[in-house]
Structure formats: structure tokens, C-alpha cells
Design a protein around this motif. Structure first.
Motif, PDB file in Angstrom:
ATOM      1  N   LYS A  77       0.898  -1.304  -0.071  1.00  0.00           N
ATOM      2  CA  LYS A  77       0.014   0.125  -0.011  1.00  0.00           C
ATOM      3  C   LYS A  77       0.998   1.159  -0.102  1.00  0.00           C
ATOM      4  O   LYS A  77       1.988   1.419   0.259  1.00  0.00           O
ATOM      5  CB  LYS A  77      -0.852  -0.014   1.248  1.00  0.00           C
ATOM      6  CG  LYS A  77      -1.873  -0.992   1.348  1.00  0.00           C
ATOM      7  CD  LYS A  77      -2.942  -0.903   2.306  1.00  0.00           C
ATOM      8  CE  LYS A  77      -3.924  -1.747   2.426  1.00  0.00           C
ATOM      9  NZ  LYS A  77      -4.835  -1.724   3.781  1.00  0.00           N
ATOM     10  N   THR A  78       0.066   2.434  -0.343  1.00  0.00           N
ATOM     11  CA  THR A  78       1.037   3.751  -0.409  1.00  0.00           C
ATOM     12  C   THR A  78       0.915   4.207   1.069  1.00  0.00           C
ATOM     13  O   THR A  78       0.595   3.445   2.147  1.00  0.00           O
ATOM     14  CB  THR A  78       0.010   4.832  -1.143  1.00  0.00           C
ATOM     15  OG1 THR A  78      -0.976   4.979  -0.505  1.00  0.00           O
ATOM     16  CG2 THR A  78       0.001   4.454  -2.387  1.00  0.00           C
ATOM     17  N   GLU A  79       1.777   5.260   1.318  1.00  0.00           N
ATOM     18  CA  GLU A  79       1.971   5.639   2.866  1.00  0.00           C
ATOM     19  C   GLU A  79       0.579   6.061   3.272  1.00  0.00           C
ATOM     20  O   GLU A  79       0.357   6.066   4.599  1.00  0.00           O
ATOM     21  CB  GLU A  79       2.695   6.635   2.827  1.00  0.00           C
ATOM     22  CG  GLU A  79       4.137   6.656   2.408  1.00  0.00           C
ATOM     23  CD  GLU A  79       5.233   7.834   2.667  1.00  0.00           C
ATOM     24  OE1 GLU A  79       4.825   8.907   2.904  1.00  0.00           O
ATOM     25  OE2 GLU A  79       6.228   7.605   2.248  1.00  0.00           O
ATOM     26  N   SER A  80      -0.411   6.621   2.489  1.00  0.00           N
ATOM     27  CA  SER A  80      -1.744   6.927   2.823  1.00  0.00           C
ATOM     28  C   SER A  80      -2.826   5.584   3.069  1.00  0.00           C
ATOM     29  O   SER A  80      -3.722   5.755   3.172  1.00  0.00           O
ATOM     30  CB  SER A  80      -2.304   8.025   2.006  1.00  0.00           C
ATOM     31  OG  SER A  80      -2.472   7.387   1.016  1.00  0.00           O
ATOM     32  N   ARG A  84      -2.194   0.449  -4.767  1.00  0.00           N
ATOM     33  CA  ARG A  84      -1.765   1.086  -6.113  1.00  0.00           C
ATOM     34  C   ARG A  84      -2.240   0.207  -7.231  1.00  0.00           C
ATOM     35  O   ARG A  84      -2.037  -1.217  -6.843  1.00  0.00           O
ATOM     36  CB  ARG A  84      -0.139   1.137  -6.176  1.00  0.00           C
ATOM     37  CG  ARG A  84       0.420   2.355  -5.357  1.00  0.00           C
ATOM     38  CD  ARG A  84       1.979   2.368  -5.383  1.00  0.00           C
ATOM     39  NE  ARG A  84       2.305   2.078  -6.833  1.00  0.00           N
ATOM     40  CZ  ARG A  84       3.329   1.232  -6.894  1.00  0.00           C
ATOM     41  NH1 ARG A  84       3.980   0.442  -5.973  1.00  0.00           N
ATOM     42  NH2 ARG A  84       4.045   1.186  -8.084  1.00  0.00           N
TER      43      ARG A  84
END
Length: 102
Positions: A77-80, A84
Motif C-alpha cells: 500500500k501507499t503511505e496513506s 496502487r
């Protein structure tokens, strides 16, 4: 394999507002893999296509759609904390009109 709710994919990938997504659902203008979507809770997975009807030519027997193809989902996952994904988007795709039995 990761899957997502169709309304989330449509809103994000078509870059249209939630109200437009809601209106299109009510009018029966969305299709998942060629079948009309009547519930926003359907899950979309890699390889699925989502179409939004944007026009039709009754004389020629064609319809024009915006199409989204979900190609890949990354595991990380992304940092938030969002996934993706890789999508392919056609802004205007002309298709032969299918006869809907439902």
C-alpha cells in the motif's frame, strides 16, 4: 487476489464525482464485463472491465462508452494506506450495441 467495490473504482478511475456515479447507476449506464450493474456492491478484480455509457447511435446500432480495465493491483500500500493499481482507460470507445434481455 485483491478486489474492490465497483463504485470506488469508477469514481477514482473516471475522475467523476460521487453524485455522477450515483446518477449513472440509477439510469443503468454502468456495465461490468458487459452486464448492466444494478448494485454498487459488486466486486471488481484484475481483468474486469467497467463501462460507462456516454452515447448511442441507434441507426448504426452502436454505443459509445468510457471503459476501464483493471490490469494489476500491487500488494504493498501507499503511505496513506491506499492500494496502487494499474488501469487502462478508454475515454471514448465505440462498440456494437448489445441487446439487453433484462
Amino acid at each position: 487476489m485483491r478486489s474492490f467495490q465497483d463504485d470506488v473504482v469508477l469514481k477514482t478511475s473516471l475522475d467523476i464525482g460521487r453524485n455522477k456515479v450515483e446518477d449513472a447507476f440509477c439510469k443503468g449506464e454502468f456495465r461490468l464485463n458487459g452486464e448492466k450493474l444494478w448494485k454498487k456492491s459488486r466486486m471488481v478484480k484484475v481483468g474486469d472491465t467497467l463501462d460507462l455509457l456516454i452515447g448511442e447511435d441507434k441507426e448504426a446500432g452502436t454505443e459509445t462508452v468510457m471503459r476501464i480495465l483493471l490490469k494489476k493491483v500491487f500488494e504493498e500500500k501507499t503511505e496513506s494506506e491506499k492500494y496502487r493499481v494499474v488501469l487502462r482507460r478508454w475515454k471514448s470507445l465505440k462498440l456494437p450495441k448489445k441487446r439487453m434481455s433484462k
